[in-house]
Design a protein around this motif. Structure first.
Motif, PDB file in Angstrom:
ATOM      1  N   ASN A  43       0.799  -1.226   0.000  1.00  0.00           N
ATOM      2  CA  ASN A  43       0.000   0.000   0.000  1.00  0.00           C
ATOM      3  C   ASN A  43       0.832   1.276   0.000  1.00  0.00           C
ATOM      4  OD1 ASN A  43      -2.802  -0.480  -0.082  1.00  0.00           O
ATOM      5  ND2 ASN A  43      -2.847  -1.127   2.041  1.00  0.00           N
ATOM      6  N   THR A  44       2.095   1.149   0.388  1.00  0.00           N
ATOM      7  CA  THR A  44       2.916   2.340   0.621  1.00  0.00           C
ATOM      8  C   THR A  44       4.267   2.253  -0.083  1.00  0.00           C
ATOM      9  OG1 THR A  44       3.731   1.331   2.660  1.00  0.00           O
ATOM     10  CG2 THR A  44       1.832   2.811   2.854  1.00  0.00           C
ATOM     11  N   PRO A  45       4.924   3.415  -0.311  1.00  0.00           N
ATOM     12  CA  PRO A  45       6.207   3.440  -1.022  1.00  0.00           C
ATOM     13  C   PRO A  45       7.340   2.703  -0.315  1.00  0.00           C
ATOM     14  CG  PRO A  45       5.203   5.613  -1.018  1.00  0.00           C
ATOM     15  CD  PRO A  45       4.409   4.774  -0.066  1.00  0.00           C
ATOM     16  N   ALA A 173       7.468   3.806  -7.934  1.00  0.00           N
ATOM     17  CA  ALA A 173       8.723   3.543  -8.643  1.00  0.00           C
ATOM     18  C   ALA A 173       9.767   4.588  -8.266  1.00  0.00           C
ATOM     19  CB  ALA A 173       8.481   3.568 -10.154  1.00  0.00           C
ATOM     20  N   GLU A 174      10.751   4.149  -7.538  1.00  0.00           N
ATOM     21  CA  GLU A 174      11.820   5.029  -7.079  1.00  0.00           C
ATOM     22  C   GLU A 174      13.027   4.152  -6.790  1.00  0.00           C
ATOM     23  OE1 GLU A 174      12.529   8.241  -7.533  1.00  0.00           O
ATOM     24  OE2 GLU A 174      10.749   8.859  -6.442  1.00  0.00           O
ATOM     25  N   PHE A 186      14.428  13.621 -12.389  1.00  0.00           N
ATOM     26  CA  PHE A 186      14.545  12.479 -13.291  1.00  0.00           C
ATOM     27  C   PHE A 186      14.261  11.161 -12.564  1.00  0.00           C
ATOM     28  CE2 PHE A 186      17.105   9.309 -15.707  1.00  0.00           C
ATOM     29  CZ  PHE A 186      16.391   9.393 -16.895  1.00  0.00           C
ATOM     30  N   LEU A 187      13.496  10.320 -13.212  1.00  0.00           N
ATOM     31  CA  LEU A 187      13.119   9.022 -12.640  1.00  0.00           C
ATOM     32  C   LEU A 187      13.954   7.931 -13.282  1.00  0.00           C
ATOM     33  CD1 LEU A 187      11.166   7.184 -10.986  1.00  0.00           C
ATOM     34  CD2 LEU A 187       9.692   7.169 -13.004  1.00  0.00           C
ATOM     35  N   HIS A 188      14.645   7.166 -12.454  1.00  0.00           N
ATOM     36  CA  HIS A 188      15.425   6.048 -12.972  1.00  0.00           C
ATOM     37  C   HIS A 188      15.486   4.978 -11.896  1.00  0.00           C
ATOM     38  CE1 HIS A 188      19.222   4.577 -15.324  1.00  0.00           C
ATOM     39  NE2 HIS A 188      18.098   4.020 -15.748  1.00  0.00           N
ATOM     40  N   THR A 189      14.961   3.825 -12.173  1.00  0.00           N
ATOM     41  CA  THR A 189      14.944   2.742 -11.204  1.00  0.00           C
ATOM     42  C   THR A 189      15.074   1.404 -11.912  1.00  0.00           C
ATOM     43  OG1 THR A 189      13.596   1.618  -9.528  1.00  0.00           O
ATOM     44  CG2 THR A 189      12.406   2.748 -11.275  1.00  0.00           C
ATOM     45  N   GLU A 190      15.730   0.466 -11.244  1.00  0.00           N
ATOM     46  CA  GLU A 190      15.883  -0.885 -11.798  1.00  0.00           C
ATOM     47  C   GLU A 190      14.748  -1.809 -11.389  1.00  0.00           C
ATOM     48  OE1 GLU A 190      18.005  -1.088  -7.781  1.00  0.00           O
ATOM     49  OE2 GLU A 190      17.643   0.368  -9.379  1.00  0.00           O
ATOM     50  N   HIS A 191      13.781  -1.311 -10.643  1.00  0.00           N
ATOM     51  CA  HIS A 191      12.728  -2.162 -10.106  1.00  0.00           C
ATOM     52  C   HIS A 191      11.696  -2.587 -11.161  1.00  0.00           C
ATOM     53  CE1 HIS A 191      13.669  -0.085  -6.049  1.00  0.00           C
ATOM     54  NE2 HIS A 191      14.372  -1.197  -6.182  1.00  0.00           N
ATOM     55  N   PHE A 192      11.279  -3.847 -11.047  1.00  0.00           N
ATOM     56  CA  PHE A 192      10.128  -4.366 -11.778  1.00  0.00           C
ATOM     57  C   PHE A 192       8.996  -4.491 -10.756  1.00  0.00           C
ATOM     58  CE2 PHE A 192      12.147  -6.921 -15.521  1.00  0.00           C
ATOM     59  CZ  PHE A 192      12.898  -5.812 -15.878  1.00  0.00           C
ATOM     60  N   LEU A 193       7.798  -4.100 -11.134  1.00  0.00           N
ATOM     61  CA  LEU A 193       6.646  -4.180 -10.235  1.00  0.00           C
ATOM     62  C   LEU A 193       5.654  -5.197 -10.756  1.00  0.00           C
ATOM     63  CD1 LEU A 193       7.092  -2.121  -7.964  1.00  0.00           C
ATOM     64  CD2 LEU A 193       7.832  -1.116 -10.129  1.00  0.00           C
ATOM     65  N   LEU A 194       5.221  -6.090  -9.882  1.00  0.00           N
ATOM     66  CA  LEU A 194       4.219  -7.091 -10.224  1.00  0.00           C
ATOM     67  C   LEU A 194       2.861  -6.638  -9.703  1.00  0.00           C
ATOM     68  CD1 LEU A 194       3.320  -9.898 -11.243  1.00  0.00           C
ATOM     69  CD2 LEU A 194       4.063 -10.832  -9.039  1.00  0.00           C
ATOM     70  N   VAL A 195       1.870  -6.611 -10.592  1.00  0.00           N
ATOM     71  CA  VAL A 195       0.532  -6.109 -10.256  1.00  0.00           C
ATOM     72  C   VAL A 195      -0.504  -7.171 -10.611  1.00  0.00           C
ATOM     73  CG1 VAL A 195      -1.127  -4.222 -10.598  1.00  0.00           C
ATOM     74  CG2 VAL A 195       1.339  -3.771 -10.762  1.00  0.00           C
TER      75      VAL A 195
END
Length: 228
Positions: A43-45, A173-174, A186-195
């Motif tokens: 639910n949260t960052p 995404a951060e 600028f936004l840059h992140t290596e994360h993949f998010l599963l939804v």
């Protein structure tokens, strides 16, 4: 960072065996163990995992979902949140001129693509964080250069403010978990998010690590087994 929990249930069967020559009763009990895995909700960052196994509690305890959006993909088609409703999707954030982590992220996303070849229930979304550079034509060239063939993998471009807002407020995404930069940074992140099918975040993974892609694939299969 992927979390999961196991719930073990024993199912026992009882059988009575009788002998015609002997007055005897043999009691046989066979127990089987079924193991079910449950993915958490976020639910949260800061991505604090929340584990829920009761559908009645989900709507009350998990209010956060991916917001509405409208962008163009590499084929020039309008792509909105309606296209992911009732489907599992994986999101990442990249740019075509990135020479650092993005090529590895794209290669690893292809592992997911190959695990679910043209499966309409699994959608892959790669949002450009330099949409002022990554036009539809540029995304198309990038997809061709990298051998992206799946009809369910969409490279998306649009207004920077809308992509950045969706990325930070919906996907959290951060690069640093729980850290929210100014929306113009600028936004840059290596994360993949599963939804999941109801647009709730269920997992976060490092897109530069092959091992985490294997876990992501396993978690998608787990989500696919969840009842609505």
């Amino acid at each position: 960072m992927a979390y999961w929990v196991l719930k073990t249930v024993k199912i026992c069967q009882t059988a009575f065996l009788r002998s015609s020559s002997l007055v005897a009763v043999v009691l046989w009990i066979a127990c089987q163990t079924e193991t079910n895995s449950y993915l958490p909700y976020y639910n949260t960052p800061d991505f604090t995992p929340i584990f829920i196994d009761s559908h009645a509690d989900i709507a009350k305890k998990i209010p956060h979902t991916i917001s509405n959006f409208s962008f163009k993909d590499q084929n020039g088609e309008i792509f909105t949140q309606k296209a992911i409703e009732g489907k599992i999707h994986v999101a990442d954030f990249f740019f075509t001129s990135c020479g650092a982590i993005c090529p590895k992220m794209t290669k690893h996303m292809q592992m997911v693509e190959k695990a679910f070849p043209n499966d309409p229930s699994v959608v892959l979304l790669s949002y450009s964080v330099t949409p002022w550079i990554d036009s539809v034509a540029r995304l198309k060239t990038y997809s061709q250069t990298n051998g992206i063939q799946s009809k369910n993998w969409h490279l998306l471009t649009g207004k920077k403010s809308e992509i950045y807002q969706l990325a930070r407020q919906s996907y959290f995404a951060e690069e640093e978990l729980g850290f929210s930069k100014d929306s113009t940074e600028f936004l840059h992140t290596e994360h993949f998010l599963l939804v999941d099918k109801h647009k709730r975040i269920r997992g976060i993974y490092n897109g530069t690590l092959k091992l985490e892609m294997q876990q992501l694939i396993a978690d998608i299969k787990t989500l696919a087994k969840e009842s609505d």
